[in-house]
Write a protein that holds these residues in place. Structure first.
Motif, PDB file in Angstrom:
ATOM      1  N   PHE A  92       0.870  -1.002   0.009  1.00  0.00           N
ATOM      2  CA  PHE A  92       0.076  -0.184   0.125  1.00  0.00           C
ATOM      3  C   PHE A  92       0.877   1.181  -0.035  1.00  0.00           C
ATOM      4  O   PHE A  92       0.502   2.469  -0.391  1.00  0.00           O
ATOM      5  N   LEU A  93       1.926   1.151   0.929  1.00  0.00           N
ATOM      6  CA  LEU A  93       2.796   2.402   0.584  1.00  0.00           C
ATOM      7  C   LEU A  93       3.286   2.477  -0.595  1.00  0.00           C
ATOM      8  O   LEU A  93       3.418   3.809  -0.814  1.00  0.00           O
ATOM      9  N   THR A  94       3.636   1.297  -1.432  1.00  0.00           N
ATOM     10  CA  THR A  94       4.290   1.656  -2.867  1.00  0.00           C
ATOM     11  C   THR A  94       3.145   2.084  -3.476  1.00  0.00           C
ATOM     12  O   THR A  94       3.417   3.066  -4.420  1.00  0.00           O
ATOM     13  N   SER A  95       1.999   1.911  -3.317  1.00  0.00           N
ATOM     14  CA  SER A  95       0.819   2.307  -4.149  1.00  0.00           C
ATOM     15  C   SER A  95       0.580   3.774  -4.254  1.00  0.00           C
ATOM     16  O   SER A  95       0.434   4.467  -4.960  1.00  0.00           O
ATOM     17  N   ALA A  96       0.822   4.147  -2.920  1.00  0.00           N
ATOM     18  CA  ALA A  96       0.718   5.636  -2.700  1.00  0.00           C
ATOM     19  C   ALA A  96       1.832   6.534  -3.202  1.00  0.00           C
ATOM     20  O   ALA A  96       1.634   7.507  -3.673  1.00  0.00           O
ATOM     21  N   GLY A  97       3.003   5.583  -3.512  1.00  0.00           N
ATOM     22  CA  GLY A  97       4.029   6.256  -4.132  1.00  0.00           C
ATOM     23  C   GLY A  97       3.419   6.636  -5.620  1.00  0.00           C
ATOM     24  O   GLY A  97       3.797   7.837  -6.165  1.00  0.00           O
ATOM     25  N   PHE A  98       2.883   5.616  -6.160  1.00  0.00           N
ATOM     26  CA  PHE A  98       2.522   5.624  -7.660  1.00  0.00           C
ATOM     27  C   PHE A  98       1.315   6.737  -7.647  1.00  0.00           C
ATOM     28  O   PHE A  98       1.486   7.510  -8.626  1.00  0.00           O
ATOM     29  N   ALA A  99       0.706   6.806  -6.790  1.00  0.00           N
ATOM     30  CA  ALA A  99      -0.508   8.033  -6.827  1.00  0.00           C
ATOM     31  C   ALA A  99       0.100   9.238  -6.495  1.00  0.00           C
ATOM     32  O   ALA A  99      -0.298  10.266  -7.012  1.00  0.00           O
ATOM     33  N   ALA A 100       1.140   9.306  -5.655  1.00  0.00           N
ATOM     34  CA  ALA A 100       1.635  10.765  -5.683  1.00  0.00           C
ATOM     35  C   ALA A 100       2.457  11.141  -6.761  1.00  0.00           C
ATOM     36  O   ALA A 100       2.431  12.461  -7.414  1.00  0.00           O
ATOM     37  N   LEU A 101       3.075  10.306  -7.695  1.00  0.00           N
ATOM     38  CA  LEU A 101       3.522  10.704  -9.025  1.00  0.00           C
ATOM     39  C   LEU A 101       2.477  11.236  -9.857  1.00  0.00           C
ATOM     40  O   LEU A 101       2.674  12.183 -10.634  1.00  0.00           O
ATOM     41  N   ALA A 102       1.314  10.502  -9.852  1.00  0.00           N
ATOM     42  CA  ALA A 102       0.245  10.924 -10.586  1.00  0.00           C
ATOM     43  C   ALA A 102      -0.497  12.428 -10.193  1.00  0.00           C
ATOM     44  O   ALA A 102      -0.867  13.022 -11.017  1.00  0.00           O
ATOM     45  N   LEU A 103      -0.296  12.558  -8.877  1.00  0.00           N
ATOM     46  CA  LEU A 103      -0.686  13.785  -8.409  1.00  0.00           C
ATOM     47  C   LEU A 103       0.085  14.823  -8.761  1.00  0.00           C
ATOM     48  O   LEU A 103      -0.136  16.003  -9.293  1.00  0.00           O
ATOM     49  N   LEU A 104       1.544  14.769  -8.830  1.00  0.00           N
ATOM     50  CA  LEU A 104       2.530  15.700  -9.408  1.00  0.00           C
ATOM     51  C   LEU A 104       2.197  15.981 -10.892  1.00  0.00           C
ATOM     52  O   LEU A 104       2.253  17.102 -11.200  1.00  0.00           O
ATOM     53  N   ILE A 105       2.206  15.053 -11.660  1.00  0.00           N
ATOM     54  CA  ILE A 105       1.509  15.221 -12.842  1.00  0.00           C
ATOM     55  C   ILE A 105       0.411  15.946 -13.298  1.00  0.00           C
ATOM     56  O   ILE A 105       0.281  16.990 -13.972  1.00  0.00           O
ATOM     57  N   ALA A 106      -0.657  15.550 -12.402  1.00  0.00           N
ATOM     58  CA  ALA A 106      -2.123  16.366 -12.543  1.00  0.00           C
ATOM     59  C   ALA A 106      -1.903  17.824 -12.125  1.00  0.00           C
ATOM     60  O   ALA A 106      -2.444  18.718 -12.784  1.00  0.00           O
ATOM     61  N   ALA A 107      -1.040  17.923 -11.086  1.00  0.00           N
ATOM     62  CA  ALA A 107      -0.928  19.452 -10.756  1.00  0.00           C
ATOM     63  C   ALA A 107       0.040  20.322 -11.537  1.00  0.00           C
ATOM     64  O   ALA A 107      -0.371  21.499 -11.698  1.00  0.00           O
ATOM     65  N   VAL A 108       0.927  19.778 -11.923  1.00  0.00           N
ATOM     66  CA  VAL A 108       1.867  20.541 -12.619  1.00  0.00           C
ATOM     67  C   VAL A 108       2.025  20.216 -14.212  1.00  0.00           C
ATOM     68  O   VAL A 108       2.043  21.187 -15.015  1.00  0.00           O
ATOM     69  N   GLY A 109       1.733  19.082 -14.805  1.00  0.00           N
ATOM     70  CA  GLY A 109       2.038  18.616 -16.025  1.00  0.00           C
ATOM     71  C   GLY A 109       0.678  19.001 -16.982  1.00  0.00           C
ATOM     72  O   GLY A 109       0.966  19.006 -17.922  1.00  0.00           O
ATOM     73  N   VAL A 110      -0.413  18.840 -16.368  1.00  0.00           N
ATOM     74  CA  VAL A 110      -1.589  19.235 -16.943  1.00  0.00           C
ATOM     75  C   VAL A 110      -2.188  20.452 -17.121  1.00  0.00           C
ATOM     76  O   VAL A 110      -2.380  20.890 -16.017  1.00  0.00           O
ATOM     77  N   LYS A 111      -2.197  21.197 -18.472  1.00  0.00           N
ATOM     78  CA  LYS A 111      -2.755  22.420 -18.431  1.00  0.00           C
ATOM     79  C   LYS A 111      -4.055  22.530 -19.092  1.00  0.00           C
ATOM     80  O   LYS A 111      -4.072  22.260 -20.221  1.00  0.00           O
ATOM     81  N   VAL A 112      -4.928  22.940 -18.386  1.00  0.00           N
ATOM     82  CA  VAL A 112      -6.452  23.175 -18.937  1.00  0.00           C
ATOM     83  C   VAL A 112      -6.642  24.384 -18.968  1.00  0.00           C
ATOM     84  O   VAL A 112      -7.289  25.049 -18.099  1.00  0.00           O
ATOM     85  N   PRO A 113      -6.953  25.102 -20.279  1.00  0.00           N
ATOM     86  CA  PRO A 113      -7.529  26.438 -20.245  1.00  0.00           C
ATOM     87  C   PRO A 113      -8.752  26.495 -20.058  1.00  0.00           C
ATOM     88  O   PRO A 113      -9.689  25.646 -20.628  1.00  0.00           O
TER      89      PRO A 113
END
Length: 493
Positions: A451-472
């Protein structure tokens, strides 16, 4: 509910279909069938293990043989739909899926069962991309299409949890074999109803990228096998390392083939779009977390907390309810909220839920330690599925809509297989280092590490969603050929 559909052989939209509501129901049932089959066997795994004599590590292959074939062939499945017509391919996929389910229910060995599960995945690989593409081409009215995306998101998000509940009920009341038999009457009904409510789409010229499909599927299969073998033997194992090297070679060959062929199953130009590339990685990370949650919690509930199959399936009901409810509310609020906020908030809640679950122990109670994070995970998943689905096909030319939808599905399915394989490696390593503890503590500690490793996957997804995805802007309605935030063209009457 009314809907307009694309007439066969023309680029024009005729009047409303005879039954837009029935068309949506058929699409939803087919999507539910392929989604819940990723998890419907999970609750039955202990019974399958006893009946067929499977080793614990090998149990993941009952799940992965389905998701690997599903994810690995989705890319080719989307292309086949573009070239041959999506309704025709949809029907073929339903037929393969139904027959494989029937044969799998009679399985007398592990190889027999896993082969049938892989064939189910082959059927699902041509069903799933057809579903998303059929939504785009069937429901041309903007409001109706948004509702259809909402239904699709709710079904997709809740399918895994519903599969666990259904699997528990069927295993407890009948036997594990009925988690496969249950698809047969559904598949037969769909096969006869689909031609009456869905019209054929335009056929696109082109050829099938067989070499690309083979290298991608074999490469991902080798990669997952390497991780699962390492979970049992460790990374010093020669065959695990050799298989890992083979996977790298195959996947590199796949990229080379796709860059040179005139008809790739993955047009590499799709990755040039920042949002779409980010969405693919988010889907890859999150589905691995989802599969890990259901797989390990199921084993924990039955082997540590002594739940029977039905109780284990019932324990996941709050996840399913929260996903469906949240997805329905979120889809209605998208015009006000836009796509970015629910995406980031949803991934944030998933990350928090997995971190919470990593504290699980042998003394954890359902109400005090499991229900809270499961509800949090369900709400997060319900929030992010609609923006995830819409951004994955935004700005894609109509002729590539099948490839785009299949790539979105493929990243999720491959993410599930690869993520579960990585988590099994972590689980196996923790198990080997805890040989002196009692079995319940070993299983719980290993699950906590997963589960801790799964949280690491999700944290990476969060970083990309917050910084990498730009929706005008805040416009949620995005369709092939249209960028997110653009003003949609007026749908034909």
């Amino acid at each position: 509910m009314s809907a307009t559909v694309s007439d066969t052989g023309t680029g024009k939209a005729p009047g409303p279909s005879r039954s837009g509501g029935l068309a949506l129901a058929v699409i939803a049932v087919a999507q539910l069938m392929v989604m819940l089959d990723a998890t419907i066997v999970n609750v039955a795994l202990p019974e399958v293990q006893k009946d067929l004599g499977l080793h614990t590590t090998d149990l993941s292959w009952v799940v992965n043989s389905y998701t690997l074939a599903f994810g690995g062939l989705l890319l080719l499945g989307g292309r086949i739909g573009d070239i041959l017509g999506r309704r025709r391919v949809f029907l073929g996929g339903i037929a393969v899926f139904t027959l494989a389910s029937l044969a799998g229910g009679f399985a007398q060995s592990a190889v027999w069962l896993m082969t049938c599960r892989a064939l189910q995945g082959v059927g699902a690989a041509v069903i799933a991309p057809s579903i998303l593409a059929l939504i785009v081409t069937t429901f041309l009215d903007e409001g109706v299409r948004n509702k259809a995306f909402g239904v699709y998101a709710a079904v997709s998000g809740s399918g895994a949890a519903i599969g666990l509940l259904a699997g528990g009920a069927l295993t407890q009341a009948l036997s594990w074999r009925w988690v496969l038999f249950v698809n047969v009457p559904i598949g037969i009904a769909l096969f006869f109803v689909i031609p009456k409510v869905l019209r054929e789409t335009d056929r696109q010229p082109g050829r099938f990228d067989v070499y690309g499909a083979l290298t991608s599927t074999l490469g991902m299969g080798a990669l997952v096998y390497a991780f699962i073998r390492a979970a049992d033997k460790g990374w010093s194992d020669g065959p695990a390392l050799a298989t890992f090297a083979t996977a790298v070679v195959l996947l590199v060959a796949f990229v080379v083939i796709e860059s040179r062929t005139s008809t790739p199953i993955i047009p590499l130009r799709m990755f040039r779009d920042r949002n779409r590339a980010g969405i693919y990685v988010i889907g890859l990370c999150l589905t691995g977390s989802v599969m890990g949650l259901f797989f390990f919690l199921t084993l924990l509930m039955q082997n540590v907390f002594s739940y029977d199959p039905f109780q284990a399936g019932l324990a996941f009901l709050p996840v399913s309810v929260s996903i469906v409810f949240t997805a329905a509310v979120a889809s209605k609020q998208l015009p006000r909220l836009g796509l970015k906020l629910p995406l980031v908030l949803g991934v944030s809640l998933n990350t928090a839920a997995l971190l919470w679950l990593s504290n699980v122990s042998t003394s954890t109670g359902y109400l005090t330690g499991l229900l809270g994070p499961m509800l949090l995970f369900g709400v997060g998943t319900g929030l992010l599925f609609v923006p995830l689905s819409q951004l994955g096909v935004a700005g894609v030319p109509m002729e590539d809509s099948g490839a785009a939808s299949s790539l979105l599905n493929a990243t999720q399915q491959v993410g599930g297989s690869l993520g579960l394989a990585v988590l099994m490696t972590v689980f196996g390593a923790t198990t080997r280092s805890s040989t002196g503890a009692d079995p319940a503590t070993v299983l719980t500690d290993s699950t906590s590490a997963a589960f801790l490793t799964s949280a690491g996957f999700a944290a990476l997804a969060l970083l990309i969603a917050a910084v990498g995805v730009k929706v005008p802007g805040k416009e949620p309605a995005v369709v092939p050929g249209q960028e997110p935030g653009a003003t949609p063209a007026q749908s034909p009457a």
